[in-house]
Each structure stands twice: as C-alpha cells, then as structure tokens.
Design an enzyme around this catalytic site. Structure first.
Site, PDB file in Angstrom:
ATOM      1  N   HIS A   1       0.844  -1.210   0.000  1.00  0.00           N
ATOM      2  CA  HIS A   1       0.000   0.000   0.000  1.00  0.00           C
ATOM      3  C   HIS A   1       0.878   1.258   0.000  1.00  0.00           C
ATOM      4  O   HIS A   1       0.612   2.218  -0.726  1.00  0.00           O
ATOM      5  CB  HIS A   1      -0.880   0.063   1.254  1.00  0.00           C
TER       6      HIS A   1
ATOM      7  N   LYS B   1     -18.426  -5.307   7.922  1.00  0.00           N
ATOM      8  CA  LYS B   1     -17.164  -6.045   8.029  1.00  0.00           C
ATOM      9  C   LYS B   1     -16.636  -5.935   9.449  1.00  0.00           C
ATOM     10  O   LYS B   1     -16.926  -4.971  10.149  1.00  0.00           O
ATOM     11  CB  LYS B   1     -16.121  -5.453   7.071  1.00  0.00           C
TER      12      LYS B   1
ATOM     13  N   ARG C   1      -2.078  -6.215  -8.352  1.00  0.00           N
ATOM     14  CA  ARG C   1      -0.965  -7.101  -7.987  1.00  0.00           C
ATOM     15  C   ARG C   1      -0.764  -8.213  -9.001  1.00  0.00           C
ATOM     16  O   ARG C   1       0.334  -8.527  -9.404  1.00  0.00           O
ATOM     17  CB  ARG C   1      -1.230  -7.748  -6.619  1.00  0.00           C
TER      18      ARG C   1
ATOM     19  N   SER D   1      -3.080  -7.342   3.248  1.00  0.00           N
ATOM     20  CA  SER D   1      -3.323  -7.215   4.693  1.00  0.00           C
ATOM     21  C   SER D   1      -3.725  -8.571   5.267  1.00  0.00           C
ATOM     22  O   SER D   1      -3.347  -8.915   6.395  1.00  0.00           O
ATOM     23  CB  SER D   1      -4.454  -6.214   4.944  1.00  0.00           C
TER      24      SER D   1
END
Ligand code: PNS
Length: 160
Positions: A17, A41, A90, A128
C-alpha cells in the site's frame, strides 16, 4: 489542482500500500487515502487505528491526506472534487474484481477515471490478509509492513 483518491480497507497498511501511495502522490497534486468504514465487516483494527497507522507511515508525504469514508466510493470522490481513483493491481487474480469496480464507478460517474498502478513485483503476493494470517500463527511480518505497524499488529494479537 488534480486530486486523486486511493481507497481501501487498509487493515492494516502494508508496504505494498505504501508503495502505491508514494507513487500515486507523485502523479497528483493531492492524494486522499480513503479508509473504508464498513459496519458489515469486522476489521482487526478500528477505523481510527487504521487512520493513525496511515498518518504515521505517510507523514513524510506532504500532499497525502488520510480520511475515513462510508457508503459509495464515488460519492466520497465527488465530495472531495477528486478526478481520479487509484488502485494497485498485484496479479491477474485482482483483475476481475478491479475491472468490475472500475466499470461500475465509471458508470456512476464517467467524469471520474480509475487508474491502476502495477504493484512493485516485490509486493505482488502481499495483502493485509496475508499479514494477519502470518501474525496469527507467529510468522515473521517485519518485511511486509512498516515497523510501527508490525508493533500494532503484535499488540493486537496479544489481546486475543
Ligand atoms: O482494500 P479493499 O478492501 O480491496 O478496498 C475495497 C474498496 C474500499 C475500494 C471497495 O470495497 C469500495 O469502494 N467500497 C465502497 C462501496 C462502493 O462504492 N461500491 C461500489 C463500487 S463496486
């Protein structure tokens, strides 16, 4: 003034990040990192904790601001008069989700573009979730997150 938004959950911020934030800060006049607050969440870190970690680790970047958002990303982008959304890509596995999100946001407001930065190859596996899973089982996370974030992760896992 060209304003960009880099949105995400950042639970917690990783070196991947940080790489995207640094590079994006060079292509806009102001970069707003939007930290999603989603009541559905259950993140490891509260939105306040995620913001604090982001603030500390980006304090050397004068044109980067950190803010929480909830609801639709496109509304947050418009509220800040931003003209682009930045996302890191990614690997091919990211592509389908990212394309869907970019096309949805374009449909909602075609004046706002999504720009993808190809993640530095050294972080192409990093997320993460990987950091949290490693930490949960006592794995080494120090190469993947800034030192202050590693401390916060270990502190958090001590509480469980
Ligand atoms: O770090 P993440 O979890 O991959 O970030 C995802 C995020 C926050 C960018 C995405 O979930 C989002 O934009 N949420 C806000 C809701 C929204 O605008 N949805 C419509 C676009 S599909």
């Amino acid at each position: 003034m060209k304003i960009g938004v880099y949105p995400g959950s950042f639970d917690p911020i990783t070196n991947g990040h940080l790489d995207v934030i640094t590079r994006a800060s060079h292509i806009v006049d102001e970069l707003i990192v939007g930290v999603l607050q989603n009541p559905q969440k259950k993140p490891l870190f509260s939105v306040e904790e995620r913001i604090e970690m982001l603030k500390v680790t980006t304090s050397h970047l004068p044109n980067v601001k950190i803010e929480a958002f909830s609801g639709l990303l496109i509304d947050f982008v418009k509220q800040h008069n931003a003209i682009l959304i930045v996302r890191g890509l990614r690997a091919i596995t990211d592509f389908e989700y990212e394309l869907q999100m970019a096309q949805t946001n374009y449909n909602l407001d075609p004046t706002i573009e999504t720009v993808f930065l190809a993640t530095n190859v050294q972080y192409s596996f990093l997320s993460s979730s990987v950091v949290k899973e490693l930490a949960q089982f006592g794995g080494h996370i120090e190469n993947f997150v800034p030192p202050i974030v590693a401390e916060c992760v270990w502190e958090k896992f001590k509480q469980f």
